[in-house]
Design a protein around this motif. Structure first.
Motif, PDB file in Angstrom:
ATOM      1  N   TYR A  28       0.819  -1.216   0.000  1.00 30.46           N
ATOM      2  CA  TYR A  28       0.000   0.000   0.000  1.00 30.46           C
ATOM      3  C   TYR A  28       0.846   1.256   0.000  1.00 30.46           C
ATOM      4  N   ILE A  55      -0.283   4.809  -1.065  1.00 32.55           N
ATOM      5  CA  ILE A  55      -1.064   5.769  -0.267  1.00 32.55           C
ATOM      6  C   ILE A  55      -0.172   6.952   0.133  1.00 32.55           C
ATOM      7  N   VAL A  78      -4.375   7.775  -3.875  1.00 27.64           N
ATOM      8  CA  VAL A  78      -4.586   7.548  -2.443  1.00 27.64           C
ATOM      9  C   VAL A  78      -5.866   6.751  -2.220  1.00 27.64           C
ATOM     10  N   LEU A  79      -6.947   7.174  -2.873  1.00 29.11           N
ATOM     11  CA  LEU A  79      -8.242   6.529  -2.630  1.00 29.11           C
ATOM     12  C   LEU A  79      -8.225   5.066  -3.091  1.00 29.11           C
ATOM     13  N   ASN A  84      -5.703   2.995  -3.404  1.00 27.88           N
ATOM     14  CA  ASN A  84      -4.903   2.118  -2.559  1.00 27.88           C
ATOM     15  C   ASN A  84      -5.454   2.031  -1.147  1.00 27.88           C
ATOM     16  N   TYR A  85      -6.190   3.088  -0.738  1.00 32.97           N
ATOM     17  CA  TYR A  85      -6.884   3.012   0.544  1.00 32.97           C
ATOM     18  C   TYR A  85      -7.921   1.891   0.489  1.00 32.97           C
ATOM     19  N   TRP A  91      -6.308  -1.411   0.709  1.00 34.57           N
ATOM     20  CA  TRP A  91      -5.818  -1.651   2.061  1.00 34.57           C
ATOM     21  C   TRP A  91      -6.979  -2.004   2.993  1.00 34.57           C
ATOM     22  N   GLN A  92      -8.058  -1.253   2.866  1.00 41.11           N
ATOM     23  CA  GLN A  92      -9.193  -1.382   3.775  1.00 41.11           C
ATOM     24  C   GLN A  92     -10.021  -2.629   3.486  1.00 41.11           C
ATOM     25  N   GLN A 135     -11.194  -2.912  -6.147  1.00 40.69           N
ATOM     26  CA  GLN A 135     -10.621  -1.565  -6.184  1.00 40.69           C
ATOM     27  C   GLN A 135     -10.213  -1.130  -7.587  1.00 40.69           C
TER      28      GLN A 135
END
Lengths: 317, 287
Positions: free
Chosen positions: A287, A290, B105-106, B108-109, B112-113, B214
């Motif tokens: 990740y 990010i 960012v969104l 990969n968020y 991750w989430q 995603q």
């Protein structure tokens, strides 16, 4: 500062950087040597994109198409030619990239800046779909792997070792840099920069803006293709994920991080990006994008000139 | 054969309405502030994920749909304030780059989430009706109707509500609108939020039709970009028409080629548009 002192400072820096990069494979361990070679190749790709982003003021989100076609052109030529010839394969990769660049340039420059980004993105996806689905020719999902023939120049042959390959890449990238630098300082390059500063005014003065943009995109595509050729030679394969959007996106990141409109900035940007990836993936595993995305956005907002922006005048003199 | 064509036309219409929701948000944002929102696909994808989470908590798909729209509205507002407001007055190029950073960012968020495994939202309406040789789910028809209702509501809002009038005024002339006392920065923020909410709702609506993962964002943003160019950038009606048109073409093309290759049809349409009418297919030729 006088022009002379700026020039002396610039060439001293250039010489030092070149010397450091030339010595690098002799002193660095295997991992970091490979790292340095790859950064040079990605740096060339980023530099080619800088000609558009930094000097012409148009952003390409489709550089993976040129890179990928350069890669596949080389791989396909090496697999089909008997005996395989590196020079001919390079020519094939470059010809392919030039052809693709001509097509993309013709269509994408019909529209203004914002649409340009979209059109290049769409075109790169077309080439991705073609390469991914045309299995008989491109190997589809598996890509193409090949054996690297020796370099043969004027009757002199040499089989690459990792170190000489690094020097070969360094030589090609340095030459490309000097050519691109010369292009940006030529009258042609000045017109490109004037398009960046004020497109309607450039048109009003009497320059055929569209034609200049077409040539800029083709030139940029050609050097991106050259980066693809080098990458294929270094890794001995061509794979569809190098034609995908991720590569185009990374190219834009390299440019913004390092500083657009400087040519060397994007190379530094590539180095910073991969270093960040090495460091951050220890804490964020896969990740790492990010924090990279956050750093990228903050750079756009607070440091639009990038890391080397302060040196822009020195680098372009 | 004729029956297959009819089924594909219906499929195309359903997909077209979902795409129209996404693309009209994109074009609304572009029309009012010259921002090409690269993160729009990610907002769509996150809308679908918020849908799965809300569904798991509340058990109601319709609550999840509202939840997705509201959550993504506020996310859009936050993105606009944090990433785009500081860029007001700068080169439009920088806004593409900034929203691209946000999309990284969104995306990969979400990875991750929620992890890389695709999630599925069950169809909230289980019924089917007989359509020639197959049972066609009612839910797909409802999706198209709901999307049409949202678009109609948007049109009414723009035509009659105070905020709608403000939005149109700012689109026409930012400086003049500010001089008349319209809070331009707040209008910008709200429009971005609205566009985001439409993308979020669209993502949640399409959740039962496709798996939620995603990479959803990149797929839809590419098609939405094509729609917006074909329909004419900043042209709301053009975007809706282009979305339906492109989806119908793709649906028909997939009768003969694989869906992956059917995408080429919309690429070709884009190229034809660029050649013949760079300002968009569905607007009068500019003089």
């Amino acid at each position: 500062m006088t022009r002379g002192r700026l020039a002396r400072g610039y060439w001293t820096g250039f010489g030092l950087a070149l010397a450091a990069l030339a010595v690098a494979p002799l002193v660095l361990p295997e991992f970091w040597r490979r790292f340095a070679t790859e950064i040079l190749i990605w740096g060339l790709l980023a530099m080619s994109s800088d000609l558009l982003l930094g000097y012409t003021g148009i952003v390409s989100f489709g550089h993976s198409a040129f890179f990928g076609v350069g890669m596949y052109g080389t791989a396909m030529a090496l697999l089909r030619l008997h005996p395989p010839s590196l020079a001919l394969a390079t020519a094939a990769g470059l010809a392919g990239a030039a052809l693709v660049a001509a097509v993309v340039a013709y269509f994408s420059t019909r529209l203004r800046d914002i649409y340009f980004a979209i059109t290049t993105l769409v075109f790169s996806q077309i080439f991705y779909v073609v390469i991914f689905t045309w299995t008989e020719v491109t190997g589809g999902e598996n890509g193409l792997a090949f054996r690297l023939p020796p370099l043969a120049l004027f009757g002199w042959t040499h089989r690459f070792t990792p170190t000489t390959l690094h020097w070969f890449v360094l030589g090609v990238v340095t030459l490309s840099y000097l050519v691109l630098r010369r292009v940006t300082q030529s009258p042609f390059g000045m017109v490109l920069q004037s398009i960046r500063e004020n497109e309607p005014r450039t048109l009003a003065i009497g320059y055929d803006v569209k034609r200049y943009k077409v040539v800029a995109v083709m030139l940029s595509g050609l050097f991106a293709g050259l980066a693809g050729v080098l990458y294929a030679v270094q890794n001995r394969f061509a794979a569809p994920n190098f034609v995908f959007f991720d590569v185009s996106a990374n190219v834009v990141i390299f440019n913004v991080l390092g500083g657009v409109g400087t040519l060397v900035g994007p190379v530094l940007g590539a180095a910073v990006f991969f270093l960040l990836r090495e460091i951050l993936s220890r804490y964020f595993t896969e990740y790492y994008l990010i924090p990279v995305g956050l750093i990228f956005t903050l750079t756009v907002i607070f440091l639009p000139q990038g890391l080397l922006g302060v040196l822009r005048r020195t680098l372009n003199q | 054969m004729l029956e297959q064509v009819a089924v594909q036309l219906l499929n195309g219409l359903v997909n077209g309405m979902i795409l129209a929701l996404v693309a009209s948000g994109l074009t609304l944002i572009f029309g009012i502030m010259d921002v090409v929102n690269f993160a729009h696909g990610e907002l769509y994808m996150l809308g679908a994920y918020v849908g799965t989470t809300t569904l798991a908590v509340t058990g109601s798909f319709w609550l999840a749909l509202v939840g997705a729209a509201v959550a993504i509205f506020w996310l859009g507002v936050a993105v606009q304030i944090v990433a785009l407001r500081p860029l007001l007055g700068r080169d439009p190029l920088t806004t593409i780059l900034a929203t691209f950073g946000v999309s990284l960012v969104l995306q990969n968020y979400a990875l991750w989430q929620y992890g890389p495994v695709a999630r599925r939202i069950p169809e909230p309406v289980a019924g089917h009706f007989r359509l020639f040789y197959l049972d066609y789910p009612w839910y797909r028809v409802i999706v198209a109707a709901l999307a049409a209702a949202v678009l109609a509501a948007l049109w009414l809002f723009l035509a009659h509500a105070t905020w709608g009038v403000w939005i149109r005024a700012v689109t026409q002339d930012r400086v003049m609108a500010a001089a008349m006392g319209i809070p331009v920065p707040r209008v910008h923020t709200v429009v971005f939020g609205l566009g985001a909410a439409m993308a979020g709702a669209s993502g949640c609506l399409s959740g039962p039709l496709v798996g939620v993962d995603q990479t959803l964002g990149l797929g839809i943003i590419l098609r939405a970009f094509i729609v917006v160019v074909v329909g004419g950038m900043g042209n709301l009606l053009g975007s809706v028409l282009a979305a339906v048109f492109i989806s119908l073409l793709e649906a028909l093309a997939s009768l003969w080629v694989s869906p992956a290759q059917a995408v080429i049809v919309s690429f070709v349409l884009l190229i034809v548009t660029l050649l013949a009418r760079p300002t968009g297919l569905f607007v009068p030729t500019p003089k």
